[in-house]
Design an enzyme around this catalytic site. Structure first.
Site, mmCIF file in Angstrom:
data_model
loop_
_atom_site.group_PDB
_atom_site.id
_atom_site.type_symbol
_atom_site.label_atom_id
_atom_site.label_comp_id
_atom_site.label_asym_id
_atom_site.label_seq_id
_atom_site.Cartn_x
_atom_site.Cartn_y
_atom_site.Cartn_z
ATOM 1 N N CYS A 75 -6.701 1.089 26.409
ATOM 2 C CA CYS A 75 -8.076 1.090 27.114
ATOM 3 C C CYS A 75 -8.872 1.358 26.141
ATOM 4 C CB CYS A 75 -7.976 1.726 28.266
ATOM 5 S SG CYS A 75 -9.706 2.031 29.000
ATOM 6 N N ASN A 77 -12.300 1.934 25.958
ATOM 7 C CA ASN A 77 -12.946 3.236 26.178
ATOM 8 C C ASN A 77 -12.213 4.255 26.458
ATOM 9 O OD1 ASN A 77 -15.521 1.729 26.432
ATOM 10 N ND2 ASN A 77 -14.750 0.816 28.332
ATOM 11 N N ASN A 155 -3.904 -6.228 25.362
ATOM 12 C CA ASN A 155 -3.550 -6.568 26.646
ATOM 13 C C ASN A 155 -4.415 -7.969 26.945
ATOM 14 O OD1 ASN A 155 -6.339 -5.468 26.723
ATOM 15 N ND2 ASN A 155 -5.558 -3.881 28.118
ATOM 16 N N HIS A 157 -6.692 -11.072 28.397
ATOM 17 C CA HIS A 157 -8.316 -11.264 28.908
ATOM 18 C C HIS A 157 -8.069 -12.952 29.204
ATOM 19 C CE1 HIS A 157 -9.323 -7.236 28.669
ATOM 20 N NE2 HIS A 157 -8.693 -7.151 27.433
ATOM 21 N N ASN A 188 -7.017 -9.415 32.982
ATOM 22 C CA ASN A 188 -8.375 -9.150 32.995
ATOM 23 C C ASN A 188 -9.130 -10.159 32.855
ATOM 24 O OD1 ASN A 188 -7.609 -5.743 32.740
ATOM 25 N ND2 ASN A 188 -6.788 -6.808 30.885
ATOM 26 N N GLU A 206 -10.773 -5.711 36.180
ATOM 27 C CA GLU A 206 -9.592 -5.358 35.360
ATOM 28 C C GLU A 206 -8.466 -5.274 36.551
ATOM 29 O OE1 GLU A 206 -9.564 -2.037 32.806
ATOM 30 O OE2 GLU A 206 -11.851 -1.727 33.144
ATOM 31 N N ARG A 207 -7.213 -5.758 35.879
ATOM 32 C CA ARG A 207 -6.160 -5.812 36.624
ATOM 33 C C ARG A 207 -5.798 -4.507 36.985
ATOM 34 N NH1 ARG A 207 -1.195 -7.411 32.436
ATOM 35 N NH2 ARG A 207 -1.585 -6.155 30.810
ATOM 36 N N CYS A 215 -15.122 -2.242 29.945
ATOM 37 C CA CYS A 215 -13.979 -2.379 29.581
ATOM 38 C C CYS A 215 -13.923 -2.443 27.831
ATOM 39 C CB CYS A 215 -13.259 -3.618 30.059
ATOM 40 S SG CYS A 215 -11.621 -4.099 29.690
ATOM 41 N N GLY A 218 -11.827 -5.625 26.972
ATOM 42 C CA GLY A 218 -12.762 -6.653 27.386
ATOM 43 C C GLY A 218 -13.890 -7.171 26.496
#
Length: 279
Positions: A75, A77, A155, A157, A188, A206-207, A215, A218
Site C-alpha cells: 500500500c 499510502n 500488486n 491493477h 484493484n 480496492e480488492r 490508493c 493504484g
C-alpha cells in the site's frame, strides 16, 4: 491474555489504516483484528490494519491487512505512514532522511521531508511497474465490453480510461470488476479520467476494501498506464487527483522505476479492547 491493543490511526490523503507498533505489541489473529477495527460503526474505522514490525532486511517491516481480513501485498499510502511513524517515534535515528521498509512487494526506500521534527512528506521508490496483460485487453462485465491496461506495482491493477467518473456507482459495479473470472486472485480497479497532459483523475475500487479515498499503488499504475497509452506527457511528474487529495508520480522509464510523493498524517492515538478474540 492481554486484551487491550494500543494503536495509532494514520492516513495518507484519506487512505486510513490502524497502525500497531509491533516493536512493543504482539497482535494475534491479525486478519480478525483487521475486520474488527476497520468497521466504521462498531470499530475504529479504517481501510485495514498495518503492523509495524522489526525486520532483519530493512529498518522495519510492514504487514498489511485489508478491511475484509485478507492480507495485502503493498500500500503506497500505507508505507508512507509507516515511514512517518518510525521516524516520528525514533525507531530510526532522527538524523536519517532515507529509510527502508520491508513489504511483501519488496523493500521500499523512502526519502523523508521533515518540518519541526516530524515527517510530513515522503517520496517512495515503488520499484518496477510491469504489464500483466497486453497493453489493451478487453473483458465483458455485466454484458458490456470494457478495455483495460493491466499493471502490477507489487500488486495487480486494472486501469480503465473513461469519462464521467464522478457519476459512477462503484458500490454497484466495483465487485463485478474486482471478482471477474479473468482475475483469479481478484484485482484493484482504477477508473481514470484524463484532465490534461500532466493531470489525471481517478477513483479506485480496492480488492478487499471496496472504494477508498486513495490508493498509492493504484496512482502509480494509473500513471504508467497513462504514459504507455499516450494519455499524458511522461517527461515530468504526473499529478493524480484522488478523492482524498493529490499524489505526484514519476516514472523513470529507462530504469523502469516509479516514484510516489505525498503526505502522511497522524490522526490520533488510542487503545482498543480486543476481548472478543477470547470468546
Amino acid at each position: 491474555m492481554r486484551c487491550e491493543m494500543e494503536f495509532t490511526k494514520m492516513q495518507g490523503i484519506g487512505n486510513d489504516y490502524v497502525y500497531v507498533d509491533c516493536f512493543k505489541e504482539k497482535v494475534e489473529h491479525p486478519g480478525e483484528v483487521s475486520k474488527y477495527v476497520s468497521d466504521r460503526h462498531f470499530g475504529i474505522g479504517s481501510d485495514g490494519l498495518i503492523l509495524i514490525c522489526p525486520s532483519d532486511k530493512a529498518d522495519c517491516r510492514m504487514d498489511m491487512y485489508n478491511a475484509d481480513g485478507s492480507q495485502g501485498i503493498m500500500c503506497g499510502n500505507g508505507v508512507r505512514c509507516v515511514g512517518k511513524y518510525v521516524y516520528d517515534h525514533g525507531i530510526v535515528d532522527k538524523d536519517r532522511r532515507i529509510i527502508t521498509v520491508e513489504t511483501l512487494g519488496g523493500i521500499k526506500t523512502l526519502d523523508i521531508q521533515v518540518e519541526d521534527g516530524k515527517a510530513v512528506m515522503l517520496t517512495v521508490d515503488m520499484g518496477e511497474a510491469t504489464l500483466t496483460s497486453e497493453l489493451r485487453s478487453k473483458i465483458v462485465i455485466d454484458g458490456t465490453e470494457h478495455e483495460f491496461t493491466g499493471i502490477s506495482v507489487g500488486n495487480p491493477h486494472a486501469v480503465y480510461f473513461t469519462e464521467g467518473i464522478d457519476d459512477l456507482d462503484l458500490e454497484k459495479i466495483g465487485p463485478s470488476f474486482e471478482n471477474h473470472v479473468c482475475f483469479p486472485d481478484r484485482v484493484n480497479t482504477e477508473f481514470v479520467q484524463v484532465i490534461d497532459r500532466h493531470t489525471v483523475k481517478m477513483r479506485v475500487w480496492e480488492r478487499g476494501s471496496g472504494e477508498t479515498l486513495a490508493c498509492g499503488t493504484g496512482a502509480c499504475a494509473v500513471t504508467v498506464a497513462s504514459i504507455l497509452n499516450d494519455k499524458v506527457d511522461g517527461s515530468k511528474p504526473v499529478t493524480v487527483q484522488l478523492l482524498g487529495g493529490d499524489l505526484n508520480i514519476s516514472w523513470e522509464r529507462d530504469e523502469n522505476l516509479v516514484y510516489m510523493t505525498g503526505p502522511a498524517t497522524t490522526v490520533f492515538d488510542g487503545e482498543i479492547d480486543l476481548g472478543f478474540l477470547g470468546e
